[in-house]
Write an enzyme that holds these catalytic residues in place. Structure first.
Site, mmCIF file in Angstrom:
data_model
loop_
_atom_site.group_PDB
_atom_site.id
_atom_site.type_symbol
_atom_site.label_atom_id
_atom_site.label_comp_id
_atom_site.label_asym_id
_atom_site.label_seq_id
_atom_site.Cartn_x
_atom_site.Cartn_y
_atom_site.Cartn_z
ATOM 1 N N ASN A 102 0.852 -1.195 0.000
ATOM 2 C CA ASN A 102 0.000 0.000 0.000
ATOM 3 C C ASN A 102 0.882 1.237 0.000
ATOM 4 O OD1 ASN A 102 -2.462 1.575 0.344
ATOM 5 N ND2 ASN A 102 -1.747 1.945 2.431
ATOM 6 N N HIS A 104 0.901 5.229 1.252
ATOM 7 C CA HIS A 104 0.195 6.165 2.137
ATOM 8 C C HIS A 104 0.833 7.543 1.945
ATOM 9 C CE1 HIS A 104 -2.276 7.385 5.506
ATOM 10 N NE2 HIS A 104 -1.220 8.068 5.951
#
Ligand code: GRF
Length: 190
Positions: A102, A104
């Site tokens: 992921n 961020h």
């Protein structure tokens, strides 16, 4: 490295998804197999279709309470998942079956966790008069933003910067680094 098939998950605009598709477009070892979204009207779906990348949309019940997404990904030979602006928590069946990374838009562990996504992050950074921000790319575990960090890059935040100014700097960092970090993680996994 033998050929790797990756799936991209996004909930919104998808500039990172497009950037990743373009980066791997003529790459024989890494194939962007499909783009997945929880949002049927997400612009990311249009972006993917323009590159003839297959798209899938799922609902909350299907995603959280069934194995349909996992089974479909396995059926397509996907073995690596990239979250690029995907807003739902990842259910354990997905975490147990795939390596997931992921991105961020902040320097975790700061400005992470519930409610910290998109402009909320950049507004908080400006409100707190931070002098720098940046991106964090990490593996995803049940605690989401607390997975093992893979890469971080920083940018200065000027006293005169608006949240939009910060967002622009962050997007530049994301587009510069995310595809390269994905490629490196895939190579290191061999
Ligand atoms: C990015 O800022 C990313 O860090 C965050 O969601 C945003 C997605 O932007 N997870 P886009 O849809 O790729 O333009």
């Amino acid at each position: 490295m033998e050929c790797k098939k990756i799936a991209l998950f996004a909930s919104g605009s998808g500039s990172n998804v497009q950037n990743i598709i373009e980066y791997f477009f003529d790459n024989e070892q890494v194939i962007v197999d499909s783009v997945w979204s929880n949002n049927p009207s997400a612009y990311v779906l249009e972006r993917a279709s323009k590159f003839q990348v297959k798209t899938f949309v799922f609902g909350r019940d299907e995603f959280n309470n069934s194995n349909l997404v996992v089974e479909k990904l396995k059926e397509r030979g996907v073995d690596f998942i990239v979250l690029a602006g995907f807003l739902w928590l990842i259910p354990s069946n997905l975490i147990q079956n795939f390596k997931i990374v992921n991105i961020h838009p902040a320097l975790l562990p700061n400005y992470g966790g519930k409610g910290m996504y998109g402009m909320n992050v950049h507004k908080a950074v400006v409100e707190n008069k931070e002098t720098e921000s940046g991106i964090s790319i990490h593996f995803v575990n049940e605690k989401y933003d607390e997975g093992e960090l893979i890469f971080q890059a920083k940018c200065p935040v000027l006293a005169t910067d608006s949240p939009d100014d910060v967002a622009n700097k962050i997007h530049e960092l994301e587009h510069k680094h995310f595809p390269e970090v994905i490629e490196k993680v895939l190579k290191d996994r061999n």
